[in-house]
Scaffold this active site. Structure first.
Site, mmCIF file in Angstrom:
data_model
loop_
_atom_site.group_PDB
_atom_site.id
_atom_site.type_symbol
_atom_site.label_atom_id
_atom_site.label_comp_id
_atom_site.label_asym_id
_atom_site.label_seq_id
_atom_site.Cartn_x
_atom_site.Cartn_y
_atom_site.Cartn_z
ATOM 1 C CE LYS A 1 185.448 69.935 40.268
ATOM 2 N NZ LYS A 1 184.401 71.715 40.258
ATOM 3 C CD GLU B 1 177.759 69.328 56.045
ATOM 4 O OE1 GLU B 1 176.943 69.417 55.605
ATOM 5 O OE2 GLU B 1 178.640 68.344 56.537
ATOM 6 C CB CYS C 1 172.517 73.949 51.582
ATOM 7 S SG CYS C 1 173.644 74.576 53.171
ATOM 8 C CD GLU D 1 168.819 71.555 47.664
ATOM 9 O OE1 GLU D 1 169.233 70.723 46.476
ATOM 10 O OE2 GLU D 1 169.332 72.146 48.768
#
Ligand code: NDP
Length: 516
Positions: A177, A250, A284, A377
């Site tokens: 997906k 992750e 990331c 983040e």
């Protein structure tokens, strides 16, 4: 390029949607409509997993050598289509063309590695048998079955490939997906896989938005490999808990960089600019916080500002592209405004230098740990720099985070410092290099997730570990039997003292220690 819509035939490899909905994909750089893909319903996702289960039994029965041939065939097809894939990534994600091509190369390096390495990483191992000397003990690895892979938009081929290639090489079928923002490159690489593989439905794609991903969590896969934000990761884990579906997470990061007093200042500054700005800061493992030793701080900041001035934003040969979504522009703007409001100084870029989906590379100093740009983040082209009195202070502040994905250390004692950074990965006198070394496991701790992709650990993530104990000859005392000699208790007590007490056999064993 407009992909087939639900009202015509569905995209190759994409199960037809139940219902008329389609997802429209727009280019972040100029808003152009790039294509449409079906929104696959929960029923469509379940149907894909059912087909994958049938495929998994044939695919899992192939030898490693046979699967390697299949995966190499796919790798070659992807390499032949490198320009088309890079163009799709460039248009869908907004990153510069060269970044997109680098992403294709990195993805192929992992596919190549997984294909060739699986036989060794999953070879059965003979292990010691301890007190059962009449046994042979083996650890072996077997396919799990069907793996669900949910991917993000920031690296739409490299990131999913980190799970897909390793899962396929370990003998599993995969249902993928992609993010709703970047499905077209996924449709393309799955289409090429389906042409390359002799077993149909080994790799399928289910396009759609969040609900399609949620449906995949509930569709009976044997493991779910998720790459995305920490917030969504928690939802995925909760959904998988119902069925005890194992998950690999992750997630996001807030990667620190430590620049020690004895670092090569120019090299560190150049690396910092690349590590914070590559992929438009939407990685990331982007460098998101920099702690610099006081004696070299001014030189470092000057060099960073000078390097940032050379960075080209937008255009075909730009270093920094368009942000992939308006929502992400909003997050970065909010972080920058919060920092400025609380006293940060802008040395380049800043919240007022945002035009549409383009953010000018921003350098911030006088930042404090309570600012959003230092705690959450940011995921944009932002470089916050902090002056620290000592390496110890840098380490303490670098580790004061709930995240723990990547990190970077510059200095002569880099490796020593690296071992003290609370993160899954550290680059020493470099940035991000661990992601390009295919043999290194990739993953984080804390809010950055758990489990590992890449390397041998990444292959084993997608295998069922089987322990086999095989009796090779009989002994007078058989611990796995009720039929024991009359003095079994005394003999057992004697053995305990001999092996684990202070008796002579135990003393010899202890002296030989790890040699035994
Ligand atoms: P999101 O968490 O928003 O989405 C990730 C994927 O999950 C998308 O495919 C999304 O679909 C899907 N999704 C959304 N809701 C659900 C749900 N309820 N159940 C199942 N799946 C769902 O992440 P982003 O796409 O915004 O990616 C950026 C994030 O990914 C950053 O935090 C980044 O740090 C992290 N990341 C981590 C990496 C790592 O290896 N640790 C590598 C790359 C990125 P849709 O997009 O259609 O909504």
């Amino acid at each position: 390029m407009v992909a087939p819509t639900a009202s015509s035939s569905s995209s190759p490899g994409t199960p037809p949607p139940i219902g008329p909905e389609v997802l429209r994909v727009h280019a972040p750089a100029d808003g152009a409509l790039l294509g449409e893909v079906p929104i696959v319903s929960a029923a469509g996702v379940t149907a894909a997993v059912t087909r994958a289960r049938a495929a998994a039994s044939s695919w899992g029965a192939l030898t490693y050598a046979e699967r390697e041939v299949e995966l190499v065939r796919w790798r070659r097809a992807l390499a032949d289509a490198a320009d088309e894939l890079a163009e799709l990534i460039h248009r869908e994600n907004g990153k510069p063309r060269l970044d997109a091509l680098v992403e294709v190369m990195m993805a192929l390096s992992h596919l190549d590695h997984a294909a060739k390495r699986a036989a060794k990483a999953l070879a059965p191992e003979k292990v010691g048998t301890g007190i059962l000397a009449n046994f042979r003990a083996t650890v072996s690895y077997h396919p799990l079955g069907v793996i669900g892979v949910i991917g993000p938009w920031n690296y739409p081929i490299f990131t999913p490939m980190g799970s897909i290639a390793y899962a396929l090489a370990a003998g599993n079928a995969v249902v993928f997906k992609p993010s709703e923002l970047t499905p077209l490159v996924g449709v393309k690489f799955v289409e090429l896989a389906q042409k390359a593989f002799s077993v149909p439905d080994v790799l399928q794609i289910v396009t759609g938005a969040g609900p399609t991903g949620a449906a995949l969590c509930k569709a009976g896969v044997d493991k779910l490999a998720f790459t995305g934000s920490t917030a969504t990761g928690k939802k995925v884990m909760a959904a998988c808990a119902d069925t005890l579906t194992p998950v690999l997470m992750e997630l996001g990061g807030k990667d620190p960089m430590i620049v020690a007093e004895d670092a090569d200042v120019d090299a560190a500054a150049e690396a910092a600019v690349f590590g914070a700005l590559t992929n438009t800061g939407q990685a990331c493992i982007s460098i998101e916080r920099i702690y610099v030793a006081a004696p070299i701080y001014d030189r470092f900041v000057d060099k960073v500002v000078a390097e940032v001035a050379k960075v080209k934003v937008g255009g075909d040969d730009g270093h920094v592209g368009a942000m992939t979504s308006k929502a992400q522009v909003g997050i970065v703007k909010d972080h920058l405004e919060d920092a400025v409001r609380r006293g940060a100084k802008v040395l380049a870029g800043g919240p007022d230098a945002i035009v549409g989906n383009f953010i000018q590379p921003t350098v911030l100093v006088d930042v404090t740990d309570d600012m959003k740009v230092m705690a959450d983040e940011t995921f944009g082209p932002v470089i916050p720099i902090v002056k620290v009195a000592s390496t110890e202070e840098a380490l303490r502040r670098a580790n004061a985070t709930s995240f723990g994905l990547g990190s970077s250390v510059f200095g002569k004692r880099g490796k020593e410092l690296a071992d003290r950074v609370k993160a899954g990965m550290t680059a020493v006198n470099s940035v991000m290099a661990f992601s390009a070394i295919t043999s290194l496991p990739f993953g984080g701790v804390g809010d950055s997730g758990f489990g590992r992709i890449h390397g041998d650990q990444g292959i084993r993530e997608f295998a069922r570990t089987k322990a086999t104990a095989e009796q090779t000859f009989a002994l007078p005392i058989n611990m796995m039997s009720f039929r024991q000699p009359a003095n079994a208790y005394e003999r057992m007590r004697g053995m305990i003292k001999q092996l684990y007490g202070a008796g002579p056999v135990a003393k010899v064993k202890d002296a030989l220690g790890r040699l035994l």
